[in-house]
Write an enzyme that holds these catalytic residues in place. Structure first.
Site, short mmCIF file in Angstrom:
data_model
loop_
_atom_site.label_atom_id
_atom_site.label_comp_id
_atom_site.label_asym_id
_atom_site.label_seq_id
_atom_site.Cartn_x
_atom_site.Cartn_y
_atom_site.Cartn_z
N ASP A 5 -1.83 -1.17 -3.89
CA ASP A 5 -2.16 -0.40 -5.09
C ASP A 5 -1.05 -0.50 -6.13
O ASP A 5 0.01 -1.08 -5.88
CB ASP A 5 -2.46 1.06 -4.72
CG ASP A 5 -1.42 1.63 -3.77
OD1 ASP A 5 -0.22 1.43 -4.05
OD2 ASP A 5 -1.80 2.23 -2.73
N ASP A 14 -9.52 -16.10 -16.69
CA ASP A 14 -10.32 -16.64 -15.59
C ASP A 14 -11.39 -17.61 -16.11
O ASP A 14 -12.12 -17.27 -17.05
CB ASP A 14 -11.01 -15.45 -14.89
CG ASP A 14 -11.65 -15.83 -13.58
OD1 ASP A 14 -10.90 -16.13 -12.64
OD2 ASP A 14 -12.90 -15.82 -13.50
N ASP A 17 -4.04 3.81 2.73
CA ASP A 17 -5.48 3.57 2.92
C ASP A 17 -5.78 2.12 3.31
O ASP A 17 -6.95 1.72 3.36
CB ASP A 17 -6.28 3.99 1.67
CG ASP A 17 -5.93 3.14 0.46
OD1 ASP A 17 -5.03 2.26 0.56
OD2 ASP A 17 -6.54 3.36 -0.61
N ASP A 19 0.86 -1.20 0.00
CA ASP A 19 0.00 0.00 0.00
C ASP A 19 0.89 1.24 0.00
O ASP A 19 1.61 1.49 0.96
CB ASP A 19 -0.89 -0.06 1.25
CG ASP A 19 -1.69 1.22 1.45
OD1 ASP A 19 -1.84 1.99 0.48
OD2 ASP A 19 -2.18 1.43 2.58
N ASN A 48 -0.26 4.46 -0.27
CA ASN A 48 -0.88 5.71 0.17
C ASN A 48 -1.60 5.63 1.51
O ASN A 48 -2.38 6.50 1.86
CB ASN A 48 -1.84 6.25 -0.92
CG ASN A 48 -2.98 5.28 -1.18
OD1 ASN A 48 -3.06 4.23 -0.54
ND2 ASN A 48 -3.85 5.63 -2.10
N HIS A 91 -4.06 -17.47 -5.40
CA HIS A 91 -4.94 -16.74 -4.48
C HIS A 91 -6.19 -17.52 -4.09
O HIS A 91 -6.99 -17.03 -3.29
CB HIS A 91 -5.33 -15.41 -5.13
CG HIS A 91 -6.17 -15.61 -6.35
ND1 HIS A 91 -5.69 -16.19 -7.50
CD2 HIS A 91 -7.47 -15.36 -6.60
CE1 HIS A 91 -6.66 -16.28 -8.39
NE2 HIS A 91 -7.75 -15.78 -7.87
N ASP A 92 -6.41 -18.68 -4.70
CA ASP A 92 -7.61 -19.47 -4.42
C ASP A 92 -7.34 -20.67 -3.52
O ASP A 92 -8.24 -21.50 -3.33
CB ASP A 92 -8.22 -19.98 -5.73
CG ASP A 92 -8.88 -18.87 -6.54
OD1 ASP A 92 -9.31 -17.88 -5.93
OD2 ASP A 92 -8.94 -19.01 -7.77
N ASP A 132 -5.25 -10.06 -15.82
CA ASP A 132 -6.25 -11.09 -15.57
C ASP A 132 -7.47 -10.75 -16.43
O ASP A 132 -8.02 -9.65 -16.31
CB ASP A 132 -6.62 -11.09 -14.08
CG ASP A 132 -6.89 -12.48 -13.55
OD1 ASP A 132 -7.65 -13.21 -14.22
OD2 ASP A 132 -6.36 -12.83 -12.48
N GLU A 182 -7.37 -20.50 -17.19
CA GLU A 182 -7.71 -21.19 -15.95
C GLU A 182 -8.85 -22.16 -16.28
O GLU A 182 -9.89 -21.74 -16.79
CB GLU A 182 -8.17 -20.19 -14.88
CG GLU A 182 -8.31 -20.86 -13.53
CD GLU A 182 -9.34 -20.21 -12.61
OE1 GLU A 182 -9.29 -20.43 -11.40
OE2 GLU A 182 -10.23 -19.49 -13.13
C1 NOJ Z 1 -11.39 -18.04 -10.47
C2 NOJ Z 1 -10.68 -16.99 -9.66
O1 NOJ Z 1 -9.35 -17.36 -9.53
C3 NOJ Z 1 -11.41 -16.88 -8.36
O2 NOJ Z 1 -10.71 -16.08 -7.43
C4 NOJ Z 1 -12.79 -16.35 -8.63
O3 NOJ Z 1 -13.53 -16.36 -7.43
C5 NOJ Z 1 -13.52 -17.17 -9.68
N1 NOJ Z 1 -12.69 -17.56 -10.78
C6 NOJ Z 1 -14.66 -16.40 -10.26
O4 NOJ Z 1 -14.17 -15.38 -11.10
#
Ligand code: NOJ
Length: 583
Positions: free
Chosen positions: A31, A206, A27, A23, A25, A342-343, A100, A264
């Site tokens: 960013d 995605d 908040d 971050d 700034n 991230h999932d 993305d 993906e």
């Molecule tokens: C896959 C993404 O990686 C995930 O974070 C998201 O929730 C779903 N697709 C829906 O876009």
């Protein structure tokens, strides 16, 4: 094998989850200028390509995977000129920037959906998937089919004004686009060109295998009788027209540029179904993310229960890796290599051992695994530090992800209805502690100052408790850290084509403790030995090779580093990982 080379095959991609990176700034939200401030750090680590999780304008219902304007940056992340500045910083350092592309669905706040919803006659009505209700025997209104949304409940939401439902495979704020409409496809090609013209170097796409649904949108078979709505991925993943659409994308957009493209492709464990996206003769994408390894610790069977842990065996893990490493190589299939994103929760907590005694060692062992496998490398932010899941003592209020919250509320409701007031949810929190996506989303740990140096304000999400010792500043100064190990490992990978392009052979496919394999390219052979347990293990390599000619080039136990020469019988300490090369 086909060893045709490409820059994106040897590339090391680093995934940034912008809200939690840095971050600039105060908040509390990461960013674009924050990413810019850390470019030298990334370059020094050995990164070639940055992949930014979505930074477009969005209500952040699913943390930016719900886009309300594809051609603008969300003000929380910055501006288009900040993006231009970031791109320049990336290119000046000889790196590339990947965006993305989230086009299976938009946000319900996107102007396309606002128009589409406004009336049945609106020209954009058919840009989304609208259907009239069904009525049951008692005359009650029901959704058009029984599909379950990936994030629970029906995959349909009702619009009172027009008396129709729209489809959303994810949350209701993520309506699915109707790709069968050529105007939708053209709008997607246009927005891709917008970013290509601005200078972006590629796309991570995605859930791109969900864009074509089975005609007629029939009910899914009842595989989970306890639920009102059913898993329907067989009816929306890898659907009838998906390859037609991706070929069109390639012809109309991608083919004119030298981009990195990765699809993906969840809900697909059958390699042959994914081949068509990747084989060069098909002219679609460079590569895809399959999730067979990432789903290894989820319960088997019909229902997808991502937040429940299942114990797994090393023989299962290696079988998956071996199968994909060897998949259609002669025809040019190209893999992605990743064990975090991230999932999913943190790899050291899932595939290694995150207890203090083993944490650094097993994170390094996993680094040896990753850098010695074929496929484009994807490293997720914090993986290079051995960041782990946050503790079991954190309550549900620390889990910010809509998937976790929905899951929690669903079970809570069920249990409250069944049992009255005293509801025990501790088993659910056990599962979350191991599996929730939130663990990958805590703020990046930069230093030992307040909030790990991530922000001078209040962070949007709590920083993991261990930041005072587990942070970038401490690790870059420590030659024995996980970070220093990753840096060395990536340098070794880049210097040895056998690690990028070599053929893979598993040396002992049934072994439940050690994963041992070779990679071979021309005269070069790499040997990898990985102990996935706390125990010392003795392994016999067999006499097919003269092992004494192999040189140790990477090992996670310093004492072992000094040893020269390798013999047929090897003793590996707990979580030891070694890489040898024969020139
Ligand atoms: C896959 C993404 O990686 C995930 O974070 C998201 O929730 C779903 N697709 C829906 O876009």
């Amino acid at each position: 094998m086909s060893d045709s080379r490409a820059w994106w095959k040897s590339a090391v991609v680093y995934q940034i989850y912008p809200i939690s990176f840095f971050d600039s700034n105060g908040d509390g939200i990461g960013d674009l200028n924050g990413i810019h401030a850390k470019l030298d750090y990334l370059k020094d680590l050995g990164v070639d390509v940055l992949w930014l999780s979505p930074i477009y304008r969005s209500p952040l219902a699913d943390m930016g995977y719900d886009i309300s304007d594809y051609r603008d940056i969300d003000p929380r992340y910055g501006t288009l000129s900040d993006w231009d500045n970031l791109l320049k910083g990336v290119h000046d350092r000889g790196m590339k920037l990947m965006m993305d592309l989230v086009v299976n669905h938009t946000s319900d706040e996107h102007e396309w959906f606002v128009e589409s919803k406004s009336s049945k006659e609106n020209p954009k009505r058919d840009w989304y998937v609208w259907r009239p209700p069904r009525f049951d025997a008692a005359g009650r209104r029901q959704p058009p089919n029984n599909w379950r949304s990936v994030f629970q409940g029906s995959a349909w939401d009702y619009d009172e004004a027009s008396e129709e439902y729209y489809l959303h495979l994810y949350v209701a704020k993520q309506p699915d686009l109707n790709w069968d409409n050529p105007d939708v496809r053209q709008a997607v090609w246009d927005l891709m060109n917008f970013w290509i013209d601005r200078g972006c170097d590629g796309f991570r796409m995605d859930v791109i295998n969900l864009i074509s649904k089975v005609e007629g949108l029939p009910d899914a078979p009842i595989t989970d009788p306890d639920h009102e709505f059913q898993l329907a991925s067989a009816l929306f993943a890898n659907g009838p027209r998906v390859h037609e659409y991706i070929k069109e994308m390639n012809r109309k957009v991608l083919s004119a540029h030298d981009l990195i493209t990765v699809g993906e492709t969840p809900f697909t464990h059958d390699a042959s179904q994914l081949a068509a996206y990747v084989l060069p003769t098909n002219n679609e994408l460079n590569m895809v993310f399959h999730f067979e390894l990432m789903d290894l610790d989820s319960p088997r069977g019909g229902e997808h229960k991502p937040l429940i842990h299942r114990d797994w065996k090393l023989s299962e893990f290696r079988e998956i890796i071996g199968r994909w490493q060897n998949f259609k190589r002669a025809e040019g299939f190209w893999n992605t290599t990743f064990i975090e994103n991230h999932d999913h929760s943190r790899s050291v907590s899932r595939f290694g051992n995150d207890a203090e005694k083993w944490r650094a060692l097993s994170a390094k062992m996993l680094a040896v695994l990753q850098i010695s496998l074929g496929g484009t490398q994807y490293v997720y932010q914090g993986q290079e530090l051995g960041l782990k899941n946050f503790p079991r003592s954190w309550g549900i209020e620390e889990y910010k992800d809509v998937a976790s919250q929905n899951d929690w509320n669903r079970v809570l409701k069920q249990r409250t209805e069944a049992d009255g007031k005293e509801v025990d949810m501790s088993d659910i929190l056990d599962g979350f502690q191991r599996k929730a996506r939130d663990h990958a989303r805590t703020p990046m740990q930069w230093d030992a100052t307040v909030h790990a140096g991530f922000t001078t304000g209040e962070p949007w999400m709590r920083v993991n408790d261990d930041y005072k010792t587990w942070n970038v500043s401490a690790q870059v100064q420590d030659s024995d850290s996980v970070h220093s190990f990753w840096k060395e490992a990536l340098t070794i990978r880049k210097a040895n084509d056998v690690l990028i392009y070599g053929d893979f052979v598993d040396l002992c496919p049934k072994h439940e403790q050690v994963f041992a394999y070779t990679r071979t390219l021309g005269n070069a052979t790499a040997l990898v030995l990985l102990n996935f347990t706390e125990d010392e293990v003795t392994l016999s390599l067999g006499s097919e090779q003269d092992w004494s000619t192999f040189q140790l080039v990477l090992v996670n136990l310093d004492a072992e580093r000094q040893k020269v020469g390798l013999s047929e019988v090897v003793l590996l300490k707990g979580f030891e990982g070694r890489l040898f090369l024969k020139a």
